[in-house]
Design an enzyme around this catalytic site. Structure first.
Site, PDB file in Angstrom:
ATOM      1  N   SER A  21     -44.137 -80.416 -25.312  1.00 40.63           N
ATOM      2  CA  SER A  21     -43.272 -81.041 -26.118  1.00 40.63           C
ATOM      3  C   SER A  21     -42.062 -80.104 -26.692  1.00 40.63           C
ATOM      4  CB  SER A  21     -44.070 -81.672 -27.518  1.00 40.63           C
ATOM      5  OG  SER A  21     -44.944 -82.707 -26.862  1.00 40.63           O
TER       6      SER A  21
ATOM      7  N   HIS B  21     -50.836 -75.713 -13.153  1.00 44.47           N
ATOM      8  CA  HIS B  21     -50.565 -76.439 -14.402  1.00 44.47           C
ATOM      9  C   HIS B  21     -51.837 -77.149 -14.827  1.00 44.47           C
ATOM     10  CE1 HIS B  21     -48.777 -79.500 -16.874  1.00 44.47           C
ATOM     11  NE2 HIS B  21     -47.620 -78.867 -16.740  1.00 44.47           N
TER      12      HIS B  21
ATOM     13  N   GLU C 174     -52.540 -80.134 -15.682  1.00 43.48           N
ATOM     14  CA  GLU C 174     -52.707 -81.540 -15.174  1.00 43.48           C
ATOM     15  C   GLU C 174     -53.123 -81.160 -13.772  1.00 43.48           C
ATOM     16  OE1 GLU C 174     -48.562 -82.752 -15.544  1.00 43.48           O
ATOM     17  OE2 GLU C 174     -48.845 -83.045 -17.608  1.00 43.48           O
TER      18      GLU C 174
ATOM     19  N   LYS D  17     -42.415 -82.949 -12.894  1.00 49.16           N
ATOM     20  CA  LYS D  17     -43.800 -83.973 -12.585  1.00 49.16           C
ATOM     21  C   LYS D  17     -43.408 -84.952 -11.575  1.00 49.16           C
ATOM     22  CE  LYS D  17     -45.294 -82.308 -17.162  1.00 49.16           C
ATOM     23  NZ  LYS D  17     -46.114 -82.434 -18.356  1.00 49.16           N
TER      24      LYS D  17
ATOM     25  N   ASN E 148     -40.028 -78.877 -15.429  1.00 45.01           N
ATOM     26  CA  ASN E 148     -40.959 -79.563 -14.438  1.00 45.01           C
ATOM     27  C   ASN E 148     -40.780 -81.137 -14.675  1.00 45.01           C
ATOM     28  OD1 ASN E 148     -43.507 -80.217 -13.207  1.00 45.01           O
ATOM     29  ND2 ASN E 148     -44.845 -79.668 -14.911  1.00 45.01           N
TER      30      ASN E 148
ATOM     31  N   GLY F  66     -46.808 -83.569 -23.547  1.00 44.22           N
ATOM     32  CA  GLY F  66     -46.317 -84.983 -23.515  1.00 44.22           C
ATOM     33  C   GLY F  66     -46.916 -85.744 -24.803  1.00 44.22           C
TER      34      GLY F  66
ATOM     35  N   GLU G  92     -49.103 -73.308 -21.910  1.00 42.92           N
ATOM     36  CA  GLU G  92     -49.128 -74.871 -22.404  1.00 42.92           C
ATOM     37  C   GLU G  92     -50.143 -74.834 -22.855  1.00 42.92           C
ATOM     38  OE1 GLU G  92     -45.625 -76.549 -19.722  1.00 42.92           O
ATOM     39  OE2 GLU G  92     -47.535 -76.491 -18.710  1.00 42.92           O
TER      40      GLU G  92
END
Ligand code: 13P
Length: 252
Positions: free
Chosen positions: A213, A96, A98, A11, A9, A174, A168
């Protein structure tokens, strides 16, 4: 045998030319990884076309990071599932964290997006996962269960055959903080149980990816777990070498 998948991904990273270079790098090194590992790259919408061209002749598949909840029409700034499918995408990341966190995506929106994905022959990579407060309050099982029940339970048995789940944990995205292999296995097994409660034995065939990560140094240990079928990779997917090294982490 469940599919083994390593999906990148990207992003909101890379300019088109950089994306093309990255894709070419992945395609060039692909031979170093067992052919049974399926690689998917998910660039920004703006480079899908060029990346698709760069991947021609390789077995690296293409995905988008999102799609609209509606089929077409007056939805300024949105990108329809039919459009990304026409550019060669086979997959679309949906839900996702985010998107849920920054763009207010709810189960209601996600049900519509899933419908659009299937109507256009795309396989959704549906993301679930708890945030840190939920993990610390021991609510992670309930959170992922609700995220699955509210969306995945609405699929038909046929649609469910074309679904990838990505677990996730938000606290691992991250942050450099990875779930331990045992934490991943525990919740992946739970997710499979929740899927089986609705779809029966078909749940054994559903790939469940770990994301957060994930990098060359920890992928092998996580992927060695029974219910972990690969990874959804953010930062480490931006370097062809690291992305491929993650794929080399499969030993089973
Ligand atoms: P990182 O690998 O950068 O933690 O991101 C994970 C992720 O969100 C993939 O979708």
């Amino acid at each position: 045998m469940r599919k083994k998948i390593v999906a990148g991904n990207w992003k909101m990273n890379t300019l088109p030319a950089e994306g093309v270079e990255l894709a070419k790098g992945v395609a060039a090194g692909r031979g170093t990884v067992c052919p049974s590992v399926n690689f998917i790259v998910c660039p920004p919408f703006t480079h899908l076309s060029e990346v698709a061209a760069a991947l021609k002749g390789s077995d690296i598949e293409l995905g988008a990071q999102n799609c609209a909840a509606e089929a077409k029409g007056a939805y300024t700034g949105e990108v329809a599932a039919s459009m990304i499918a026409a550019l060669g995408c086979k997959y679309v990341i949906l839900g996702h964290s985010e998107r849920r966190q920054y763009y207010g995506e709810t189960s209601e929106t996600l049900n519509k997006k899933m419908e659009q994905a299937y109507a256009n022959g795309l396989t959704p990579i549906y993301c679930v996962g708890e945030n840190l407060a939920e993990r610390e309050a021991d609510k992670h099982f309930d959170v992922v269960k609700a995220q699955i029940e509210e969306v995945v339970y609405n699929l038909t048995a046929e649609q469910f055959k074309h679904l990838v789940i990505a677990y996730e944990p938000v606290w691992a995205i991250g942050t450099g903080k990875t779930a331990t292999a045992d934490q991943a296995q525990e919740i992946h097994a739970y997710i499979r149980k929740v899927l089986a409660a609705k779809f029966g034995e078909a749940a054994d065939e559903c790939p469940i990816l770990y994301g957060g990560s994930c990098k060359p140094s920890n992928a092998a240990e996580i992927f060695a777990k029974q219910d972990v079928d690969g990874g959804l990779i953010g930062g480490a997917a931006l370097k062809a070498e690291d992305f491929l090294a993650i794929g080399q982490g499969f030993s089973k």
